[in-house]
Enzyme design. Structure first.
Site, PDB file in Angstrom:
ATOM      1  N   ASP A  13     -10.535   5.679   4.812  1.00 23.27           N
ATOM      2  CA  ASP A  13     -10.264   4.893   3.605  1.00 23.27           C
ATOM      3  C   ASP A  13     -11.046   3.581   3.639  1.00 23.27           C
ATOM      4  O   ASP A  13     -10.471   2.501   3.498  1.00 23.27           O
ATOM      5  CB  ASP A  13      -8.759   4.629   3.487  1.00 23.27           C
ATOM      6  CG  ASP A  13      -8.364   4.194   2.062  1.00 23.27           C
ATOM      7  OD1 ASP A  13      -9.173   4.392   1.135  1.00 23.27           O
ATOM      8  OD2 ASP A  13      -7.263   3.659   1.889  1.00 23.27           O
ATOM      9  N   GLY A  36       0.826  -1.191   0.000  1.00 25.11           N
ATOM     10  CA  GLY A  36       0.000   0.000   0.000  1.00 25.11           C
ATOM     11  C   GLY A  36       0.859   1.237   0.000  1.00 25.11           C
ATOM     12  O   GLY A  36       2.091   1.160  -0.028  1.00 25.11           O
ATOM     13  N   GLY A  37       0.186   2.401   0.024  1.00 29.02           N
ATOM     14  CA  GLY A  37       0.917   3.653  -0.029  1.00 29.02           C
ATOM     15  C   GLY A  37       1.806   3.891   1.168  1.00 29.02           C
ATOM     16  O   GLY A  37       2.764   4.647   1.103  1.00 29.02           O
ATOM     17  N   GLY A  58       3.341   1.350   2.955  1.00 30.82           N
ATOM     18  CA  GLY A  58       4.358   0.337   3.159  1.00 30.82           C
ATOM     19  C   GLY A  58       3.953  -1.034   2.659  1.00 30.82           C
ATOM     20  O   GLY A  58       2.959  -1.196   1.947  1.00 30.82           O
TER      21      GLY A  58
END
Length: 904
Positions: free
Chosen positions: A696, A581-582, A584
């Site tokens: 999210d 993911g953004g 890690g």
């Protein structure tokens, strides 16, 4: 009643003088009071005309805006237009910000009004196709309000007003493109006001129209100019049925000299409304409509009265906002205009009820003549120095530059003019332009005088143009004194001048040395580093030992702290990647007791920006719920930050819905998963103190254990916010297709942002479709569902893998629930508690599920047509609902008249 508009002129004085001459020339036929500017946006005919209802003179907007395209509404809507202004508009398909510039006097108060009549001018049916259709407005450099035309009738007109103080000799009104429909405008009006009016206005506070109503028996739905000399729009409250009583007098109502801060028309104060004498109070319920972000409002109500009955008893009453006293007990002098407000008492609610309650000593119930409510607009961005703006506009005009230079050059920073750099160092001063880059811009001729006048300019780049004129001595003196850096290489003028600003040959070696030496040094340094790492790895055969970077001070929490060495051990040297993911990479791991875990390791960029990491760990260590992925531990290392979670063997919901894991899910399994996820979000919103916004919510973040129990993950990326605040302003961690459209307008995240995202998740569960897909063009899942149902039935949207094995009534309930969650205005969405209650009803009966009886409020079919933000209701002696009662739970009355206009 007609709605008129005016679009305003540009910044230059020479633009304004012809306009005054033009308006003066029309006075034989029409009349526009001093300080009135009325613009018909999109009018291609350069001649002026007079509005049939107000006799105000309207002009074209061609001299007041440099961008956009003129359109007429479609011919089939022309007959329904109530005035000429609704027939034309200006559309702005290009650029993020497009602005009108209105001439003003610095420190002067103005009313500015915009209207928007779509009329399906582009043939795209944007207001009715279900897709978000919204854009924003700036007053000067500050966000003013949002225009939301989603699911709006194309014949309707929306209007917006703001009361503001001019910061300088012009005011900008800008339209902002959020990527959810093309901004447009139909009219723009500007009305100057007396200095004493609306005393709460100042240089840091403007006021956006929320609602304005007059009482008594009124023939027109809208009262405006000439009755109101300021041309405010007053909607008729229309309270004509029991227990309302309307009062009228022919006697003159007078105002106290020096105490006319709101200039309510005296003719309006000759009418009022009260209630039957056996009632003790009347209520005015106010709520934000679809065009308001209700969760960030600061409302300022102003109440207007005039006693019209000459009786032997005194009329004394108080005003409450819900149960909070706003105005203490007061009495009304006979036939005297009285206005009541508290400039220190704002209402921080999206919905409230103002109660006018008589005191024990009063023999008659309260009355009301009119009221206004405004939403405060904080002016936080300072406008650029007006002289700098004038100079840049002169330069643009002189060189015929084709650039989207709109609005303020410096503020807000995200909309600053390309090629300019401003100095924001001193917050007390207006930003100054310190750098101009017009290299390779096709400039021809000499250096314009405005360049010489810009005293704040520090860097001036005009390379690679066709400038051949002389350089003013004042510029040369500043260059020699080191006050200005000038670049003119590549211009014909440099064939006559040999100096460093023309790239003098004598200075070339120095320049080359200054550039090449550092570059060579850096390249050598990089090469040495590469060779060193290669040799080091060759010798050690292992990665750098992060163990030496362990933080010495542990967190005092009840979860395990892992060292970096332990993470390497349980993940087998980070061999098995199970997700990315953004923030890690996620690795599979096995603890000493053979429990499986997921180890999320933050990437180095996240570590550098991870100020919230330790507070988040402390928060998450206290968050425990059966439908939240449990945090097992953490790693606090200067080179490695990590979170260790329980491992979810069945993957995530997106994988299951797409057939990535095992067989497809049946209907009951899908409902259980939806309920599990809803309960997890409900816990974050309602049971955590302070509440937690996930930010999210999506199917990849809903994980499944071996028994298909759903658990919410990645809520560690959320930000806790204090319950005392109504919103948080931060960068969304949202994903395309899931992000709340209201966020695009306000940049504010709330618990209702999660509700919107969950609505998309529900539709994915029902349809098996992704949130955004090709069909054959890119389409948002909610719009696909709406179109399918409109053309067929709800069964056309169900995932084919279900093979029609589902309960049709429960299917309808789930789709209705999803659509409620997807309302454009957050105030119209249910809470997660209400979502949980509805989903429990859809599952097989059990003791727990049978207790679920409450459901989210289903939007009334008339809501989209209600032309008001305010709905009035009576209470105090009976529970009966009367005309105009609120649509909220417990009241069944409706609005007595539906109009084509709306101030929402």
């Amino acid at each position: 009643m007609v709605i008129s508009h005016s679009c305003s002129p540009g910044t230059k004085l020479e633009w304004f003088l012809p306009l005054l001459i033009l308006v003066a020339a029309t006075q034989v036929h029409g009349y526009s009071p001093s300080g009135f500017l009325s613009i018909d946006c999109g009018l291609t005919n350069s001649s002026t005309y007079n509005d049939a209802d107000t006799n105000l003179t309207y002009v074209s907007d061609s001299g007041f805006v440099e961008s956009g395209k003129s359109y007429d509404i479609l011919s089939q809507y022309m007959k329904e237009a109530s005035n000429e202004q609704e027939k034309t508009l200006r559309s702005f398909p290009d650029g993020q910000r497009n602005c009108y510039t209105l001439p003003s006097r610095s420190g002067k108060k103005y009313l500015i009004r915009t209207t928007f009549s779509y009329g399906n001018y582009d043939g795209l049916n944007s207001s009715e196709n279900g897709s978000p259709f919204l854009f924003g407005l700036h007053i000067g450099a500050n966000f003013w309000t949002m225009v939301n035309l989603t699911n709006w009738n194309p014949t309707d007109t929306i209007y917006k007003e703001v009361l503001t103080i001019a910061p300088d000799k012009f005011i900008s009104v800008c339209l902002l493109n959020f990527g959810s429909g093309t901004p447009f405008i139909s009219t723009l009006d500007m009305r100057s006001m007396d200095d004493a009016i609306f005393p709460f206005l100042n240089s840091s506070v403007s006021a956006s129209f929320f609602s304005r109503q007059r009482f008594g028996e009124v023939n027109e739905y809208i009262t405006r100019y000439p009755t109101d000399s300021l041309d405010r729009f007053w909607e008729a409250a229309q309270r004509y049925k029991f227990p309302w009583l309307n009062l009228t007098t022919n006697q003159k109502v007078y105002s106290v000299p020096g105490n006319d801060n709101f200039q309510v028309p005296l003719a309006m104060l000759q009418k009022a409304s009260t209630i039957q004498s056996n009632f003790s109070w009347l209520n005015i319920t106010v709520r934000a409509g679809a065009n308001m972000n209700g969760e960030s409002l600061q409302l300022l109500p102003i109440f207007h009265f005039a006693e019209l009955e000459k009786t032997n008893t005194t009329r004394t009453f108080e005003i409450y906002s819900d149960d909070d006293l706003v105005i203490e007990a007061f009495s009304l002098p006979y036939l005297q205009a009285t206005s009541m407000y508290r400039r220190d008492k704002y209402v921080n609610k999206s919905r409230t009820t103002f109660t006018l309650r008589k005191t024990n000593s009063s023999g008659i119930p309260p009355l009301i003549s009119a009221y206004e409510v405004y939403s405060l607009v904080r002016i936080v961005n300072l406008t650029a120095d007006s002289n700098d703006v004038d100079y840049m506009n002169e330069i643009k005009k002189y060189y015929n530059l084709v650039r989207n230079w709109n609005g303020d050059p410096c503020s807000p920073i995200e909309y600053s003019w390309k090629g300019l750099t401003c100095d924001y160092a001193d917050g007390k001063q207006n930003p100054r332009i310190i750098r101009v880059d017009l290299s390779t811009s096709g400039l021809i001729g000499g250096l314009h005088l405005s360049f010489m006048k810009m005293e704040s300019l520090e860097h001036f780049d005009l390379r690679n143009n066709q400038l051949d004129g002389p350089i003013a001595n004042s510029i040369l003196q500043r260059v020699k004194a080191g006050q200005l850096e000038l670049r003119l290489e590549g211009n014909p003028i440099c064939s006559k001048v040999k100096d460093r600003y023309c790239g003098n040959k004598n200075s070339t070696p120095t320049v080359l040395i200054a550039v090449i030496v550092p570059v060579v040094f850096i390249l050598l340094l990089v090469l040495v580093c590469i060779l060193w790492r290669f040799c080091w790895k060759g010798k050690s055969g292992v990665q750098e030992d992060y163990s030496i970077y362990e933080e010495e001070t542990p967190l005092h929490i009840d979860i395990r702290r892992f060292t970096y060495a332990q993470l390497r051990l349980i993940t087998n040297n980070f061999q098995s990647v199970i997700g990315k993911g953004g923030f890690g990479t996620v690795y599979h791991g096995i603890l000493e007791n053979n429990d499986e875990v997921a180890v999320k390791v933050l990437v180095e960029t996240s570590i550098a920006e991870s100020k919230d990491f330790l507070p988040e760990v402390q928060t998450l260590s206290k968050v425990h719920h059966k439908n939240l992925v449990a945090l097992v531990g953490y790693c606090q290392n200067k080179k490695c930050l990590a979170l260790v979670y329980d491992f979810m063997p069945r993957g995530n919901l997106q994988q299951l819905l797409r057939g990535g894991y095992d067989s497809s899910l049946n209907w009951e399994e899908r409902l259980h998963i939806a309920l599990d996820a809803a309960q997890g979000l409900e816990y974050l919103h309602e049971s955590c103190t302070p509440s937690i916004v996930h930010r999210d919510v999506k199917t990849p973040n809903i994980l499944l254990d071996k028994n298909l129990v759903a658990k919410i993950s990645d809520f560690g990326l959320s930000r806790a916010f204090n319950a005392a605040h109504t919103h948080i302003s931060t960068v969304a961690a949202g994903t395309l297709g899931y992000l709340d459209p209201e966020y695009h307008a306000t940049f504010q995240l709330t618990v209702k942002t999660d509700v919107y995202s969950f609505g998309v998740v529900l539709l994915e569960i029902v349809t098996g479709q992704p949130p955004v897909f090709m069909d054959p063009q890119t389409i948002h899942l909610p719009n696909w569902v709406r179109q399918k149902i409109a053309k067929g039935s709800i069964h056309d949207v169900v995932d084919k893998k279900l093979l029609d094995q589902y309960d049709a009534s429960h299917l309808q309930t789930v789709i209705d629930l999803a659509m409620n969650c997807l309302e454009n205005a957050s105030i119209d969405r249910p809470s997660m508690t209400e979502v949980v209650s509805v989903l429990k009803v859809c599952l097989p009966a059990s003791t727990e599920r049978q207790s679920a009886t409450s459901t989210p409020r289903k939007k009334n079919i008339m809501d989209a047509e209600i032309p008001r933000q305010f709905q009035l209701m009576i209470s105090g002696a009976t529970t009966t609902s009367y005309e105009g009662s609120s649509f909220q739970s417990g009241y069944t009355g409706g609005v007595s008249e539906i109009s084509h206009i709306s101030g929402r």
